[in-house]
Design an enzyme around this catalytic site. Structure first.
Site, mmCIF file in Angstrom:
data_model
loop_
_atom_site.group_PDB
_atom_site.id
_atom_site.type_symbol
_atom_site.label_atom_id
_atom_site.label_comp_id
_atom_site.label_asym_id
_atom_site.label_seq_id
_atom_site.Cartn_x
_atom_site.Cartn_y
_atom_site.Cartn_z
ATOM 1 N N CYS A 2 107.971 14.444 27.869
ATOM 2 C CA CYS A 2 106.891 15.357 28.301
ATOM 3 C C CYS A 2 107.313 16.057 29.450
ATOM 4 O O CYS A 2 107.939 15.612 30.410
ATOM 5 C CB CYS A 2 105.473 14.522 28.376
ATOM 6 S SG CYS A 2 105.141 13.285 27.142
ATOM 7 N N ARG A 27 113.689 19.391 27.328
ATOM 8 C CA ARG A 27 113.311 17.844 27.362
ATOM 9 C C ARG A 27 112.958 17.257 26.138
ATOM 10 O O ARG A 27 112.738 16.110 25.882
ATOM 11 C CB ARG A 27 112.408 17.355 28.352
ATOM 12 C CG ARG A 27 112.620 18.110 30.207
ATOM 13 C CD ARG A 27 111.693 18.013 30.817
ATOM 14 N NE ARG A 27 111.033 16.448 31.027
ATOM 15 C CZ ARG A 27 111.390 15.739 32.131
ATOM 16 N NH1 ARG A 27 112.281 16.277 32.700
ATOM 17 N NH2 ARG A 27 110.854 14.730 31.986
ATOM 18 N N TRP A 77 105.537 14.727 24.153
ATOM 19 C CA TRP A 77 106.686 14.271 23.318
ATOM 20 C C TRP A 77 105.733 12.980 22.769
ATOM 21 O O TRP A 77 105.401 12.207 23.690
ATOM 22 C CB TRP A 77 107.779 14.050 23.912
ATOM 23 C CG TRP A 77 108.944 13.295 22.963
ATOM 24 C CD1 TRP A 77 109.737 13.900 22.119
ATOM 25 C CD2 TRP A 77 109.192 12.041 22.791
ATOM 26 N NE1 TRP A 77 110.646 12.995 21.500
ATOM 27 C CE2 TRP A 77 110.277 11.977 21.984
ATOM 28 C CE3 TRP A 77 108.840 10.978 23.482
ATOM 29 C CZ2 TRP A 77 110.996 10.786 21.651
ATOM 30 C CZ3 TRP A 77 109.377 9.444 23.133
ATOM 31 C CH2 TRP A 77 110.452 9.515 22.116
ATOM 32 N N ASN A 103 102.609 12.430 32.149
ATOM 33 C CA ASN A 103 103.766 11.889 31.656
ATOM 34 C C ASN A 103 103.909 10.407 31.693
ATOM 35 O O ASN A 103 103.378 10.019 32.913
ATOM 36 C CB ASN A 103 104.772 12.723 32.474
ATOM 37 C CG ASN A 103 105.233 14.006 31.953
ATOM 38 O OD1 ASN A 103 104.430 14.600 31.083
ATOM 39 N ND2 ASN A 103 106.417 14.677 32.603
ATOM 40 N N GLY A 104 104.494 9.844 30.973
ATOM 41 C CA GLY A 104 104.655 8.499 31.272
ATOM 42 C C GLY A 104 103.606 7.474 30.209
ATOM 43 O O GLY A 104 103.445 8.068 29.205
ATOM 44 N N GLU A 500 131.039 7.385 21.428
ATOM 45 C CA GLU A 500 130.405 8.591 22.178
ATOM 46 C C GLU A 500 130.585 9.608 21.179
ATOM 47 O O GLU A 500 129.542 10.566 20.880
ATOM 48 C CB GLU A 500 131.184 9.235 23.460
ATOM 49 C CG GLU A 500 130.503 10.426 24.162
ATOM 50 C CD GLU A 500 129.014 10.522 24.567
ATOM 51 O OE1 GLU A 500 128.370 9.239 24.282
ATOM 52 O OE2 GLU A 500 128.527 11.669 24.903
ATOM 53 N N LYS A 504 127.372 11.939 19.474
ATOM 54 C CA LYS A 504 127.328 13.306 19.541
ATOM 55 C C LYS A 504 126.890 13.880 18.393
ATOM 56 O O LYS A 504 126.004 14.642 18.059
ATOM 57 C CB LYS A 504 128.542 13.739 20.207
ATOM 58 C CG LYS A 504 128.763 13.913 21.478
ATOM 59 C CD LYS A 504 127.759 14.713 22.592
ATOM 60 C CE LYS A 504 126.486 14.081 22.863
ATOM 61 N NZ LYS A 504 126.599 13.036 24.031
ATOM 62 N N GLU A 507 123.278 12.759 16.762
ATOM 63 C CA GLU A 507 122.010 13.053 17.441
ATOM 64 C C GLU A 507 121.816 14.595 17.206
ATOM 65 O O GLU A 507 120.921 15.169 17.060
ATOM 66 C CB GLU A 507 122.065 12.861 18.837
ATOM 67 C CG GLU A 507 123.415 13.690 19.622
ATOM 68 C CD GLU A 507 122.979 13.230 21.145
ATOM 69 O OE1 GLU A 507 122.010 12.894 21.672
ATOM 70 O OE2 GLU A 507 124.046 12.815 21.781
ATOM 71 N N HIS A 523 136.608 -5.966 8.350
ATOM 72 C CA HIS A 523 135.979 -7.142 8.363
ATOM 73 C C HIS A 523 134.926 -6.787 7.898
ATOM 74 O O HIS A 523 133.730 -7.550 7.960
ATOM 75 C CB HIS A 523 135.865 -7.916 9.675
ATOM 76 C CG HIS A 523 137.073 -8.236 10.152
ATOM 77 N ND1 HIS A 523 137.979 -9.501 9.821
ATOM 78 C CD2 HIS A 523 138.162 -7.741 11.266
ATOM 79 C CE1 HIS A 523 139.059 -9.513 10.288
ATOM 80 N NE2 HIS A 523 139.106 -8.599 11.164
ATOM 81 N N LYS A 622 115.219 14.598 26.574
ATOM 82 C CA LYS A 622 116.336 14.839 27.566
ATOM 83 C C LYS A 622 116.162 13.681 28.538
ATOM 84 O O LYS A 622 117.171 12.915 28.903
ATOM 85 C CB LYS A 622 116.366 16.057 28.294
ATOM 86 C CG LYS A 622 117.358 16.199 29.332
ATOM 87 C CD LYS A 622 118.614 16.514 28.563
ATOM 88 C CE LYS A 622 119.835 16.598 29.506
ATOM 89 N NZ LYS A 622 121.256 15.988 28.883
HETATM 90 C C1 F6R Z 1 123.203 11.455 24.556
HETATM 91 C C2 F6R Z 1 122.508 11.279 25.332
HETATM 92 C C3 F6R Z 1 121.553 10.030 25.905
HETATM 93 C C4 F6R Z 1 121.723 9.668 27.394
HETATM 94 C C5 F6R Z 1 120.823 8.568 27.662
HETATM 95 C C6 F6R Z 1 120.590 8.215 28.989
HETATM 96 O O1 F6R Z 1 123.844 12.731 24.340
HETATM 97 O O2 F6R Z 1 122.072 12.235 26.251
HETATM 98 O O3 F6R Z 1 122.166 9.149 25.034
HETATM 99 O O4 F6R Z 1 122.756 9.564 27.587
HETATM 100 O O5 F6R Z 1 119.426 8.750 27.051
HETATM 101 O O6 F6R Z 1 120.037 9.211 29.568
HETATM 102 P P1 F6R Z 1 120.419 9.396 31.206
HETATM 103 O O7 F6R Z 1 121.794 9.505 31.329
HETATM 104 O O8 F6R Z 1 119.498 10.345 31.872
HETATM 105 O O9 F6R Z 1 119.843 8.024 31.770
#
Ligand code: F6R
Length: 627
Positions: A2, A27, A77, A103-104, A500, A504, A507, A523, A622
């Site tokens: 949010c 976000r 959100w 927020n929260g 990673e 990527k 997502e 396995h 985000k």
């Molecule tokens: C993936 C991504 C998320 C963040 C995760 C941690 O592209 O961005 O997996 O890496 O939510 O977020 P931070 O780094 O802000 O603690």
């Protein structure tokens, strides 16, 4: 997650709120709303809409239809209750006596809701936020008719609310009988006050800096358990006991342009291209030279060589990509410094009762510095008295402030939900720590240290070279955009980068993908390989090259289509794979920094080819400020 924006001043509030919310769109959200108070009107006006901000813009004629110079706005959100207009913020009490954005999470919302219902309060939404709103209303109503000033009444009600609710919150609050006054409070969810320039005259609140950057660079960071009371001309900050406190104004060094797309179609592509700069900015200030010898200076962390030499074990904790950076960091650190290192997902670490050695160092990795699980894990470590170090991108964020020491990654603002440049700078921070630790413990000699530093400093140019070949990856991505399953395989560091690469892809392209340690394939997982399944084999580690290639051959025999990712010189891979991308050579310990770029590009181009919202993938946020 949010987003909150608020404004009180001499300009029309609604367009400012909408502009601020637009800056927070990255976000992630599924509904939005604003509440504005016109001094001449009998009550606060609230407008909300499900879906994208453009719906709210249309309903309000880009804010022009909602008059007044004081208001709050929110992008939601969904957590408690589906995405809908009624669940969208702002929430309000009867006759709009209290209007609030949040927020929260209010953890004890159910109990508060039931208590208020017994008093006759009627709830409109399914949200936890409405419980906070109506509770505040009840406290505010109780102080009616006494001899407190309006501000004292508001502060008292907010203070009581903060004591009663459990959980995390950043709140923006309007009281119907206090036109022109904007209140805010926070606990464990970020909130800043923006001090507007002369022509806009007034104050803003926001959950993140980009929301105010179009209007001011001067901000005050609201701390935990603090309350702000803002008017056009005045700014007062109080502690939870309603005693006024002094807070410094910080000037944000980056400007609004840093949060713009700069000619790129998406923030993600812009941020991928910013990696050479971000990596350079993270490495260079920490590499010093004296008498023609280069060395790593981490004095900002307060860790002396003696401290480093005494560390018995390193723990690294993070979520998502930050966790993947930790997986790389562990290999590099153990190989160079010979210190045992454990890596944990923050959400798991907290609940496994970790055994933390007294001379241990726990490194918390986070782009936003606000991730709820990482923050909670940090607090747990602080309670245990073990030394903590934060590797964080957002300056002044909660994790940065609460850790014993902080090492900032200088990636700059990252807007795209899928992290790229922040991840790359996290890797660099961990390389620096590993090399420093190795040298402080006498595990590497001067010549090896000098070579490692030289290789690190060459990374930005090498990333640039990988980027110059992006069209090749684009061509392949267009060809593969329709695939349904992708497996990423590698060994050692190449397994860490596979994690990673797979994240990527899934997502932002919504294609199912998994990362496997290449040796594990047989396995169980190999049963999923059939004609047309794409297998991305990462083979940048010379010592493991043949083994990965042989695992790829096994996949090809079952019908897999193979993408090989290796370093220049390893041309033998072409005998096995259908398509190859080469990255420049570097010390194998740093190869991840180069190999990640084609994987980011692959995900990006597949997402574009499928016509998806690259920067704002569905269901994602985000900054994940809830557990
Ligand atoms: C993936 C991504 C998320 C963040 C995760 C941690 O592209 O961005 O997996 O890496 O939510 O977020 P931070 O780094 O802000 O603690």
């Amino acid at each position: 997650m949010c987003g909150i924006v608020g404004y009180t001043g001499c300009c029309q509030a609604a367009p400012i709120l909408l502009e601020g919310l637009t800056r927070l769109e990255y976000r992630g959200y599924d509904s939005a709303g604003i509440a504005v108070r016109d001094e001449g009107a009998p009550r606060i006006e609230v407008v909300k809409a499900k879906g994208r901000l453009k719906n709210l813009m249309e309903m309000t004629d880009s804010g022009r239809a909602v008059r007044g110079c004081c208001g709050v706005g929110h992008t939601r959100w969904a957590t408690h209750g589906e995405p809908s207009t009624v669940n969208a913020h702002p929430h309000d009490s009867k006759d709009k006596r209290v209007v609030l954005v949040h927020n929260g999470i209010i953890e004890n919302h159910q109990e508060i809701r039931e208590a208020l219902q017994r008093k006759g309060y009627v709830f409109k939404s399914q949200t936890d936020t409405e419980a906070a709103c109506l509770l505040l209303d009840s406290y505010y109503a109780e102080s009616m008719g006494g001899d407190l000033s309006p501000r004292e009444r508001a502060l008292d009600a907010i203070h009581r609310l903060m004591i009663r609710v459990r959980g995390s919150y950043a709140l923006g609050i309007l009281f119907g009988d206090q036109p022109g006054v904007l209140y805010a409070a926070r606990k464990d969810s970020p909130l800043i006050v923006g001090c507007c320039s002369e022509e806009m005259h007034g104050h803003m609140i926001a959950s993140d800096v980009p929301a105010v950057l179009g209007f001011t660079r001067n901000v005050v960071y609201i701390g935990n358990d603090e309350i702000a009371c803002l008017t056009r001309d005045e700014r007062h900050i109080y502690n939870i006991d309603c005693e006024e406190i002094e807070k410094p104004v910080t000037e944000i060094q980056w400007d609004a342009a840093a949060a713009e797309k700069d000619g790129y179609e998406h923030f993600m592509m812009k941020e991928i291209h910013e990696q050479p700069r971000a990596v350079r900015d993270t490495l260079s200030p920490r590499i010093k030279e004296e008498e023609e010898k280069r060395f790593i200076d981490l004095s900002e962390t307060g860790l002396t060589d003696e401290d480093l030499a005494g560390i018995s074990r390193v723990y690294m904790v993070g979520c998502g990509s930050a966790y993947h950076a930790a997986c790389v960091g562990r290999v590099v650190l153990e190989q160079l410094a010979h210190v045992p290192c454990e890596v944990d997902l923050a959400s798991e670490f907290r609940y496994r009762d970790p055994i933390l050695e007294e001379r241990g160092l726990v490194i918390f990795i986070s782009q936003s510095g606000e991730t709820a699980d990482t923050l909670a894990a940090l607090r747990l470590c602080r309670e245990c008295g073990v030394r903590t170090l934060a590797v964080v991108n957002v300056v002044g964020s909660s994790i940065a402030r609460e850790a014993d020491a902080v090492m900032y990654t200088w990636a700059g603002p990252e807007i795209s939900v899928a992290t790229t440049k922040a991840y790359s700078t996290q890797l660099c921070a961990l390389y620096l720590i590993a090399v420093k630790l190795a040298s402080a413990r006498g595990q590497i000699d001067e010549a090896r240290q000098a070579q490692l530093i030289e290789d690190m400093l060459a990374l930005p140019d090498k990333i640039e070279r990988v980027l110059s070949d992006k069209e090749r990856v684009q061509w392949f991505a267009n060809k593969m955009a329709a695939c349904k399953d992708v497996f990423f395989i590698g060994r050692g560091l190449d397994y860490a980068i596979s994690l990673e690469g797979s994240l990527k892809l899934k997502e932002i392209s919504y294609i199912h993908s998994e990362a496997y340690a290449a040796g594990e394939l047989k396995h169980g997982t190999i049963s999923l390989i059939e004609d047309g399944v794409l297998v991305v084999g990462v083979a940048t580690q010379p010592a493991l090259f043949e083994k990965v290639v042989s695992n790829m051959t096994e996949a090809r025999s079952r019908g897999a289509y193979l993408f090989g990712l290796t370093t220049y010189g390893q041309y033998a891979i072409e005998d096995t794979v259908n398509f190859t991308v080469y990255v420049p050579r570097t010390d194998p310990l740093f190869a991840t920094s180069l190999a990640v770029v084609p994987l980011q590009l692959l995900a990006y181009y597949i997402s574009c080819a499928k016509g998806l919202d690259v920067d704002k993938p569905r269901n994602l946020a985000k900054s994940v400020t809830v557990e």
